[in-house]
Design a protein around this motif. Structure first.
Motif, PDB file in Angstrom:
ATOM      1  N   LEU A  58     -31.533  -2.878 -28.677  1.00 30.09           N
ATOM      2  CA  LEU A  58     -32.961  -2.968 -28.401  1.00 30.09           C
ATOM      3  C   LEU A  58     -33.163  -3.858 -27.188  1.00 30.09           C
ATOM      4  O   LEU A  58     -32.315  -4.699 -26.866  1.00 30.09           O
ATOM      5  CB  LEU A  58     -33.728  -3.495 -29.612  1.00 30.09           C
ATOM      6  N   VAL A  59     -34.277  -3.648 -26.502  1.00 32.73           N
ATOM      7  CA  VAL A  59     -34.637  -4.474 -25.349  1.00 32.73           C
ATOM      8  C   VAL A  59     -35.783  -5.384 -25.757  1.00 32.73           C
ATOM      9  O   VAL A  59     -36.810  -4.924 -26.276  1.00 32.73           O
ATOM     10  CB  VAL A  59     -35.047  -3.620 -24.135  1.00 32.73           C
ATOM     11  N   LEU A  60     -35.609  -6.696 -25.535  1.00 31.32           N
ATOM     12  CA  LEU A  60     -36.641  -7.673 -25.877  1.00 31.32           C
ATOM     13  C   LEU A  60     -37.778  -7.629 -24.857  1.00 31.32           C
ATOM     14  O   LEU A  60     -37.620  -7.119 -23.739  1.00 31.32           O
ATOM     15  CB  LEU A  60     -36.032  -9.069 -25.922  1.00 31.32           C
ATOM     16  N   PRO A  61     -38.950  -8.158 -25.202  1.00 27.98           N
ATOM     17  CA  PRO A  61     -40.073  -8.137 -24.256  1.00 27.98           C
ATOM     18  C   PRO A  61     -39.763  -8.775 -22.913  1.00 27.98           C
ATOM     19  O   PRO A  61     -40.331  -8.391 -21.890  1.00 27.98           O
ATOM     20  CB  PRO A  61     -41.169  -8.912 -25.013  1.00 27.98           C
ATOM     21  N   ASP A  62     -38.849  -9.769 -22.888  1.00 26.84           N
ATOM     22  CA  ASP A  62     -38.512 -10.433 -21.622  1.00 26.84           C
ATOM     23  C   ASP A  62     -37.383  -9.727 -20.879  1.00 26.84           C
ATOM     24  O   ASP A  62     -36.913 -10.207 -19.848  1.00 26.84           O
ATOM     25  CB  ASP A  62     -38.157 -11.899 -21.853  1.00 26.84           C
ATOM     26  N   GLY A  63     -36.914  -8.574 -21.398  1.00 32.31           N
ATOM     27  CA  GLY A  63     -35.902  -7.790 -20.702  1.00 32.31           C
ATOM     28  C   GLY A  63     -34.475  -8.027 -21.138  1.00 32.31           C
ATOM     29  O   GLY A  63     -33.578  -7.282 -20.737  1.00 32.31           O
ATOM     30  N   ARG A  64     -34.220  -9.053 -21.963  1.00 28.20           N
ATOM     31  CA  ARG A  64     -32.868  -9.238 -22.451  1.00 28.20           C
ATOM     32  C   ARG A  64     -32.510  -8.111 -23.423  1.00 28.20           C
ATOM     33  O   ARG A  64     -33.374  -7.589 -24.124  1.00 28.20           O
ATOM     34  CB  ARG A  64     -32.720 -10.600 -23.115  1.00 28.20           C
ATOM     35  N   LEU A  65     -31.241  -7.772 -23.441  1.00 29.25           N
ATOM     36  CA  LEU A  65     -30.755  -6.657 -24.251  1.00 29.25           C
ATOM     37  C   LEU A  65     -29.937  -7.185 -25.413  1.00 29.25           C
ATOM     38  O   LEU A  65     -29.055  -8.025 -25.234  1.00 29.25           O
ATOM     39  CB  LEU A  65     -29.891  -5.728 -23.389  1.00 29.25           C
ATOM     40  N   VAL A  66     -30.237  -6.710 -26.615  1.00 32.99           N
ATOM     41  CA  VAL A  66     -29.474  -7.048 -27.805  1.00 32.99           C
ATOM     42  C   VAL A  66     -28.680  -5.815 -28.227  1.00 32.99           C
ATOM     43  O   VAL A  66     -29.242  -4.723 -28.354  1.00 32.99           O
ATOM     44  CB  VAL A  66     -30.386  -7.504 -28.959  1.00 32.99           C
ATOM     45  N   MET A  67     -27.369  -5.989 -28.446  1.00 28.63           N
ATOM     46  CA  MET A  67     -26.519  -4.901 -28.907  1.00 28.63           C
ATOM     47  C   MET A  67     -25.874  -5.285 -30.233  1.00 28.63           C
ATOM     48  O   MET A  67     -25.446  -6.429 -30.406  1.00 28.63           O
ATOM     49  CB  MET A  67     -25.415  -4.596 -27.882  1.00 28.63           C
ATOM     50  N   ALA A  68     -25.796  -4.347 -31.154  1.00 27.08           N
ATOM     51  CA  ALA A  68     -25.157  -4.583 -32.449  1.00 27.08           C
ATOM     52  C   ALA A  68     -24.130  -3.489 -32.696  1.00 27.08           C
ATOM     53  O   ALA A  68     -24.304  -2.339 -32.296  1.00 27.08           O
ATOM     54  CB  ALA A  68     -26.193  -4.590 -33.566  1.00 27.08           C
ATOM     55  N   GLY A  69     -23.036  -3.868 -33.346  1.00 21.47           N
ATOM     56  CA  GLY A  69     -21.994  -2.893 -33.631  1.00 21.47           C
ATOM     57  C   GLY A  69     -20.887  -3.526 -34.440  1.00 21.47           C
ATOM     58  O   GLY A  69     -21.124  -4.405 -35.272  1.00 21.47           O
ATOM     59  N   LYS A  70     -19.672  -3.112 -34.175  1.00 20.05           N
ATOM     60  CA  LYS A  70     -18.546  -3.600 -34.963  1.00 20.05           C
ATOM     61  C   LYS A  70     -17.452  -4.140 -34.053  1.00 20.05           C
ATOM     62  O   LYS A  70     -17.236  -3.635 -32.938  1.00 20.05           O
ATOM     63  CB  LYS A  70     -17.991  -2.498 -35.857  1.00 20.05           C
ATOM     64  N   ALA A  71     -16.774  -5.180 -34.543  1.00 21.66           N
ATOM     65  CA  ALA A  71     -15.677  -5.812 -33.806  1.00 21.66           C
ATOM     66  C   ALA A  71     -14.439  -5.809 -34.694  1.00 21.66           C
ATOM     67  O   ALA A  71     -14.481  -6.305 -35.828  1.00 21.66           O
ATOM     68  CB  ALA A  71     -16.053  -7.235 -33.409  1.00 21.66           C
ATOM     69  N   GLN A  72     -13.347  -5.274 -34.183  1.00 25.45           N
ATOM     70  CA  GLN A  72     -12.108  -5.140 -34.957  1.00 25.45           C
ATOM     71  C   GLN A  72     -11.555  -6.512 -35.345  1.00 25.45           C
ATOM     72  O   GLN A  72     -11.528  -7.435 -34.543  1.00 25.45           O
ATOM     73  CB  GLN A  72     -11.070  -4.378 -34.133  1.00 25.45           C
ATOM     74  N   VAL A  73     -11.075  -6.621 -36.609  1.00 25.63           N
ATOM     75  CA  VAL A  73     -10.570  -7.909 -37.082  1.00 25.63           C
ATOM     76  C   VAL A  73      -9.112  -7.868 -37.528  1.00 25.63           C
ATOM     77  O   VAL A  73      -8.506  -8.924 -37.749  1.00 25.63           O
ATOM     78  CB  VAL A  73     -11.424  -8.445 -38.257  1.00 25.63           C
ATOM     79  N   ASP A  74      -8.509  -6.679 -37.660  1.00 27.26           N
ATOM     80  CA  ASP A  74      -7.114  -6.624 -38.105  1.00 27.26           C
ATOM     81  C   ASP A  74      -6.457  -5.341 -37.621  1.00 27.26           C
ATOM     82  O   ASP A  74      -7.103  -4.480 -37.004  1.00 27.26           O
ATOM     83  CB  ASP A  74      -7.003  -6.749 -39.631  1.00 27.26           C
ATOM     84  N   SER A  75      -5.171  -5.214 -37.913  1.00 24.66           N
ATOM     85  CA  SER A  75      -4.408  -4.067 -37.432  1.00 24.66           C
ATOM     86  C   SER A  75      -4.802  -2.770 -38.130  1.00 24.66           C
ATOM     87  O   SER A  75      -4.462  -1.681 -37.671  1.00 24.66           O
ATOM     88  CB  SER A  75      -2.908  -4.310 -37.629  1.00 24.66           C
ATOM     89  N   GLY A  76      -5.520  -2.883 -39.254  1.00 22.41           N
ATOM     90  CA  GLY A  76      -6.003  -1.705 -39.948  1.00 22.41           C
ATOM     91  C   GLY A  76      -7.330  -1.196 -39.424  1.00 22.41           C
ATOM     92  O   GLY A  76      -7.923  -0.296 -40.020  1.00 22.41           O
ATOM     93  N   PHE A  77      -7.798  -1.767 -38.328  1.00 16.63           N
ATOM     94  CA  PHE A  77      -9.052  -1.393 -37.675  1.00 16.63           C
ATOM     95  C   PHE A  77     -10.278  -1.656 -38.559  1.00 16.63           C
ATOM     96  O   PHE A  77     -11.329  -1.050 -38.361  1.00 16.63           O
ATOM     97  CB  PHE A  77      -9.029   0.069 -37.205  1.00 16.63           C
ATOM     98  N   ASN A  78     -10.144  -2.555 -39.535  1.00 20.58           N
ATOM     99  CA  ASN A  78     -11.336  -3.031 -40.219  1.00 20.58           C
ATOM    100  C   ASN A  78     -12.169  -3.835 -39.227  1.00 20.58           C
ATOM    101  O   ASN A  78     -11.626  -4.500 -38.333  1.00 20.58           O
ATOM    102  CB  ASN A  78     -10.953  -3.902 -41.412  1.00 20.58           C
ATOM    103  N   ALA A  79     -13.492  -3.785 -39.420  1.00 15.66           N
ATOM    104  CA  ALA A  79     -14.369  -4.391 -38.430  1.00 15.66           C
ATOM    105  C   ALA A  79     -15.431  -5.245 -39.086  1.00 15.66           C
ATOM    106  O   ALA A  79     -15.887  -4.987 -40.204  1.00 15.66           O
ATOM    107  CB  ALA A  79     -15.039  -3.308 -37.591  1.00 15.66           C
ATOM    108  N   ASP A  80     -15.842  -6.285 -38.359  1.00 13.71           N
ATOM    109  CA  ASP A  80     -16.941  -7.139 -38.765  1.00 13.71           C
ATOM    110  C   ASP A  80     -18.209  -6.679 -38.049  1.00 13.71           C
ATOM    111  O   ASP A  80     -18.153  -6.067 -36.974  1.00 13.71           O
ATOM    112  CB  ASP A  80     -16.629  -8.593 -38.395  1.00 13.71           C
TER     113      ASP A  80
END
Length: 457
Positions: A58-80
């Motif tokens: 989403l884009v905030l009213p002041d133009g900053r961009l927020v991104m959400a998703g997943k980040a890998q945490v182990d060799s099994g590709f589990n993500a936070d």
């Protein structure tokens, strides 16, 4: 009013190489990210070769961009579940967010299909699948710290059993729509595999403290809707929009009597969660594309134009692939036959086979009724397309109305002021073996028809 571009930025645009100056929009943004107008944000929670990626933004009213998703945490590709905020000017991580590096991860492993939204008070709401029977809904303050006034610890774990029974799991990730009164709607699609099989569009209303609102849906607090069908009751919801009068529209794919398979669909509910029988057919509108293959057509995203017409973007099945599809409905749920071919558009280019895979995830409408559609292709990259108000692909945009986003997927396409953002997953030249949260920003020229001029001095 539209945000004014700086004199420096306008000068840089004017000095772009001749080939860029002569190219079709969207144009490169010389201020944003790397030389290819792409901002990369690595999390690297596992290693420098981590597989990270954004699925919502989403884009905030002041133009900053927020991104959400997943980040890998182990060799099994589990993500936070991970969130980043980047600066409006350059796309670099915003040091005022999270722990000082513009990033947070929430120790919610495993998480997938993360969605994010923002309430009027600036708080961030997130939702994600954890295991198929379970999802998590949470709320943060705008700086990324946990809002413990939401369900005591900032998060609520939501079981699919809330909508159906113990045999249910989630078919789609929860999408959250914050409401002006501090409450929020959660859209998800529970799926009961045990007989009788049932898949439905689930809508749950939460109070500001995270509890279920019993005043919604005639005391039930949630609905589980699907059209009547002879063999299987099935509908899957993907996006939700609140109209000015409080009524709700949900983009979906649904089986229904008289249909050949899943059709692109829209459900309308009252503000309090009661199916609105005055819309379409008993509260449902259906758009069959029926182009071949398994005949599965899906509505993934919604937008409302200034005439109240409903634009739905998603995909239509072809004999050997799928293609991005867009339909337009009247405000009362009838197919608008003045749009495209009898209310329908398939996005493609004559230089490519029609069955080149494209799938639309996002749609936005510009002030002059032009339509911006974004999504992914079978090349693992993204695309942005522009349609005119009558549904024709705009020949002045990209190539035959389609621009290839080569450095990122386009899990979410956003339009804000004179920028179009394509947010997803990509690999930077500096770390070609991994993938990062990625945001491409391009410029929609100010002086094209339908855009405001620069603000007066």
């Amino acid at each position: 009013m539209r945000t004014r571009l700086s004199v420096w930025a306008l000068t840089q645009i004017a000095l772009l190489p001749a080939i860029e100056a002569a190219s079709s929009p969207p144009l490169p943004d010389p201020q944003w990210g790397t030389a290819d107008s792409t901002a990369y944000v690595p999390f690297d929670l596992f290693s420098a070769q981590s597989s990270d990626g954004a699925t919502s933004a989403l884009v905030l009213p002041d133009g900053r961009l927020v991104m959400a998703g997943k980040a890998q945490v182990d060799s099994g590709f589990n993500a936070d579940l991970a969130i980043t905020r980047v600066l409006a000017t350059t796309g670099a991580p915003d040091p005022s967010f999270g722990g000082g590096d513009g990033r947070i991860n929430l120790n919610l492993v495993p998480s997938s299909y993360v969605q994010i939204s923002r309430s009027d008070d600036g708080k961030l709401w997130y939702g994600a699948i954890q295991t198929q029977p379970s999802a998590v809904i949470g709320r943060l303050f705008e700086n990324g710290t946990v809002d413990n006034s939401f369900d005591f610890d900032g998060r609520r774990f939501l079981s699919a059993t809330v909508f159906l029974d113990a045999a249910a799991s989630f078919e789609s990730a929860p999408r959250i729509l914050p409401l002006p009164d501090g409450k929020a709607l959660v859209v998800a699609s529970p799926n009961r595999q045990a007989a009788p099989v049932r898949i439905c569009v689930g809508v749950l209303r939460l109070n500001a403290d995270g509890s279920t609102d019993p005043s919604f849906a005639a005391g039930a607090g949630r609905v589980c809707e699907a059209p009547v069908y002879d063999v299987l009751t099935a509908a899957v919801g993907f996006d939700i929009v609140r109209l000015a009068d409080g009524r709700l529209l949900v983009a979906a794919a649904a089986l229904h009597s008289g249909g050949s398979s899943f059709d692109m669909a829209v459900l309308r509910l009252s503000a309090d969660g009661i199916r609105d029988a005055s819309f379409g057919i008993d509260g449902w509108a259906f758009v069959p594309f029926d182009q071949g293959g398994n005949l599965i057509d899906v509505g993934s995203a919604l937008a409302i134009d200034n005439l109240g017409r409903i634009v739905v973007a998603g995909r239509a099945n072809l004999p050997s692939s799928t293609v991005a599809a867009v339909a337009r409905l009247t405000a009362n749920g009838q197919i608008d036959t003045t749009f495209g071919q009898q209310g329908r558009v398939l996005i493609h280019r004559s230089s490519l086979p029609l069955d080149t895979y494209l799938d639309a995830y996002s749609v936005a409408i510009l002030p002059d009724q032009r339509i911006i559609v974004g999504g992914v292709s079978n090349a693992g990259t993204g695309f942005t397309a522009e349609l005119t108000g009558n549904g024709a692909q705009d020949p002045t945009f990209g190539s035959e109305g389609v621009f290839d986003v080569l450095t990122s997927t386009s899990e979410r396409t956003l339009v804000r002021d004179d920028y179009v953002y394509s947010v997803g997953t990509g690999a930077s030249a500096a770390q070609p073996g991994n993938s990062d949260f990625t945001a491409v920003r391009r410029i929609l020229p100010l002086f094209r028809s339908g855009f405001e001029a620069l603000d007066a001095p």
